[in-house]
Write an enzyme that holds these catalytic residues in place. Structure first.
Site, mmCIF file in Angstrom:
data_model
loop_
_atom_site.group_PDB
_atom_site.id
_atom_site.type_symbol
_atom_site.label_atom_id
_atom_site.label_comp_id
_atom_site.label_asym_id
_atom_site.label_seq_id
_atom_site.Cartn_x
_atom_site.Cartn_y
_atom_site.Cartn_z
ATOM 1 N N ARG A 8 -30.783 18.711 -53.042
ATOM 2 C CA ARG A 8 -29.817 18.539 -53.468
ATOM 3 C C ARG A 8 -29.839 20.140 -52.161
ATOM 4 N NH1 ARG A 8 -28.725 21.743 -57.560
ATOM 5 N NH2 ARG A 8 -29.584 20.924 -58.787
ATOM 6 N N LYS A 26 -13.922 10.780 -40.444
ATOM 7 C CA LYS A 26 -12.917 10.144 -39.179
ATOM 8 C C LYS A 26 -13.731 10.086 -37.876
ATOM 9 C CE LYS A 26 -10.458 10.051 -43.482
ATOM 10 N NZ LYS A 26 -9.799 11.243 -43.701
ATOM 11 N N ASP A 63 -7.672 22.701 -41.799
ATOM 12 C CA ASP A 63 -8.550 21.775 -41.566
ATOM 13 C C ASP A 63 -8.164 20.729 -40.011
ATOM 14 O OD1 ASP A 63 -8.427 18.815 -41.901
ATOM 15 O OD2 ASP A 63 -7.943 18.644 -43.616
ATOM 16 N N TYR A 67 -3.209 16.350 -45.808
ATOM 17 C CA TYR A 67 -3.946 15.599 -46.186
ATOM 18 C C TYR A 67 -2.887 15.411 -47.906
ATOM 19 C CZ TYR A 67 -6.858 11.891 -47.441
ATOM 20 O OH TYR A 67 -7.245 10.789 -48.293
HETATM 21 C C1 LIG Z 1 -9.510 12.377 -44.610
HETATM 22 C C2 LIG Z 1 -8.763 13.962 -44.824
HETATM 23 C C3 LIG Z 1 -9.367 13.855 -45.648
HETATM 24 C C4 LIG Z 1 -9.866 14.123 -46.782
HETATM 25 O O1 LIG Z 1 -11.356 13.281 -46.607
HETATM 26 P P1 LIG Z 1 -12.532 12.243 -46.955
HETATM 27 O O2 LIG Z 1 -13.547 12.459 -46.780
HETATM 28 O O3 LIG Z 1 -11.272 11.015 -47.157
HETATM 29 O O4 LIG Z 1 -12.556 12.514 -48.428
HETATM 30 C C5 LIG Z 1 -9.273 15.857 -45.840
HETATM 31 N N1 LIG Z 1 -8.494 15.907 -44.163
HETATM 32 C C6 LIG Z 1 -7.364 14.969 -43.272
HETATM 33 C C7 LIG Z 1 -6.937 15.306 -42.429
HETATM 34 C C8 LIG Z 1 -8.107 14.010 -43.665
HETATM 35 O O5 LIG Z 1 -7.334 12.785 -42.688
#
Ligand SMILES: *Cc1c(COP(=O)(O)O)cnc(C)c1O
Length: 389
Positions: free
Chosen positions: A56, A205, A180, A108
């Site tokens: 961890r 992504k 983000d 998001y």
């Molecule tokens: C998908 C996404 C998230 C969240 O990520 P997960 O891996 O699904 O928990 C946060 N910000 C954006 C812009 C996203 O597209």
């Protein structure tokens, strides 16, 4: 806590994508970082070990990913998490009850839900603002404001935040700017160069890019902040498994090859849609008709593959979704394969309808994640799907 190898930061993007944070395996010379599927590490004696005690806390595969993405963002530290929202969750644990956080109103859906439905219960106060206007962010600042969280471009209506202006507002207020960067990726946008303090991604992504894992990562330069976040990573424990880290690391090796193709397909498809349906119905920062196109051009080096299209009604959206053959109806984005989704009922279902309406996230809106398939095939698919409109 993982720190990048200093020499990795000096190299060009494509070289960093492939090599940064990784050295051939000491024992075998394996060119790929091994997947360290282990929960613990044998110690030679009391207090005598190789820097690894428990998985961890430390895992060499995870560290390779953390160093690699940190080098891509031009940051000194990286900390990986089990999902993008687990990463945001860990970032929120840097704050405490009574702190105030300003957040872009069109982030998001899962980020919004985490703040609104979970962290508000712990006494953190949130103000959601239209982050396109730095003045609105400044107006929301209070003496208790500790962070400004923005996503640019946003999901799915592709609003932009002027990162330099947001950083100025944040720093004047004594707050951190948290960005983000999932949509643009470090290939097209460098938030640290504009003054961001923390950058994060859903590695699920574009960074992974192959739709075969879920993960998140935070990048930072400040040593103390990185130490605090590493403490939270270990203490709260939302760490990614080594196999997922390895998959994400395989993905980042081709980020510089995939992104130009996502971008080329995105531009071509947005242009075709705008011609077919009218500019007012297609939202893509690369279109001159996008209200923030000028900012997009100077803040980003490409526009990517995400497009929002207004079909006019839920029935129209449904009809389009049923007719596609290459685009697949699914949540998520940023993979090699093209996806189409209906944000109002899928990713943004947890955002109240009135809030959705406020930023144009209508029931007729569909979102395209343009993959890296052949452009003509994607255009042909959409020509067939949109024939009903
Ligand atoms: C998908 C996404 C998230 C969240 O990520 P997960 O891996 O699904 O928990 C946060 N910000 C954006 C812009 C996203 O597209």
């Amino acid at each position: 806590m993982t720190r990048v190898f200093d020499d990795d930061l000096a190299r060009g993007f494509g070289t960093r994508a492939i090599h940064a944070g990784q050295r051939p395996d000491m024992m075998s010379g394996a060119i790929m970082p091994p997947v360290y599927l282990t929960s613990t590490y044998v110690q030679e004696g009391l207090g005598k070990h190789k820097g690894y005690e428990y998985a961890r806390t430390q895992n060499p595969t995870r560290e390779a990913l953390e160093r690699n993405v940190a080098a891509l963002e031009g940051a000194r530290h990286g900390l990986a998490f089990s999902s993008g929202v687990a990463c945001v969750d860990a970032l929120m644990k840097l704050f405490k009850s009574g702190d105030h956080i300003i957040c872009g109103e069109n982030v998001y859906g899962g980020t919004y839900r985490l703040f609104d439905k979970v962290y508000r219960n712990f006494g953190i106060e949130y103000t959601f603002v239209d982050a396109r206007d730095p003045q609105l962010i400044a107006d929301a600042c209070t003496p208790r404001t500790k962070a400004i969280v923005v996503e640019t471009p946003t999901n799915p209506v592709m609003r932009l935040t002027d990162l330099k202006a947001a950083a100025q507002v944040a720093h004047k207020a004594g707050a951190l700017l948290i960005v983000d960067n999932t949509f643009a990726t470090p290939f097209f946008q460098h938030p640290f160069e504009h003054g961001a303090d923390i950058v994060f991604h859903s590695t699920t992504k574009y960074l992974n890019g192959h739709s075969d894992m879920v993960g998140g990562i935070a990048l930072l330069n400040d040593d103390d902040l990185a130490t605090r976040l590493a403490f939270i990573q270990n203490t709260a424990g939302a760490v990614p498994g080594p196999m997922d880290c390895w998959l994400a690391l395989r993905g980042t090796k081709t980020l510089h090859l995939r992104m130009p193709r996502h971008d080329a397909n995105g531009r071509a498809i947005a242009a075709w849609l705008a011609k077919r349906l009218g500019h007012e119905r297609v939202i893509y920062p690369g279109l001159e008709s996008h209200p923030q196109h000028k900012l997009a051009k100077c803040q980003m080096t490409g526009f990517g593959g995400m497009i929002a299209v207004e079909t006019g009604s839920q029935q129209n959206a449904d009809a389009v979704l049923r007719r596609v053959r290459i685009f697949s109806l699914a949540e998520s984005l940023g993979g090699v394969e093209s996806l189409i989704s209906h944000p109002a009922s899928m990713t943004h279902a947890s955002v109240p309808p009135a809030t959705r309406a406020k930023f144009g996230l209508t029931d007729g809106l569909v979102r395209l994640s343009c993959g890296v398939e052949e452009q003509d095939d994607l255009l042909g698919d959409l020509e067939h799907a949109f024939a009903i409109l």
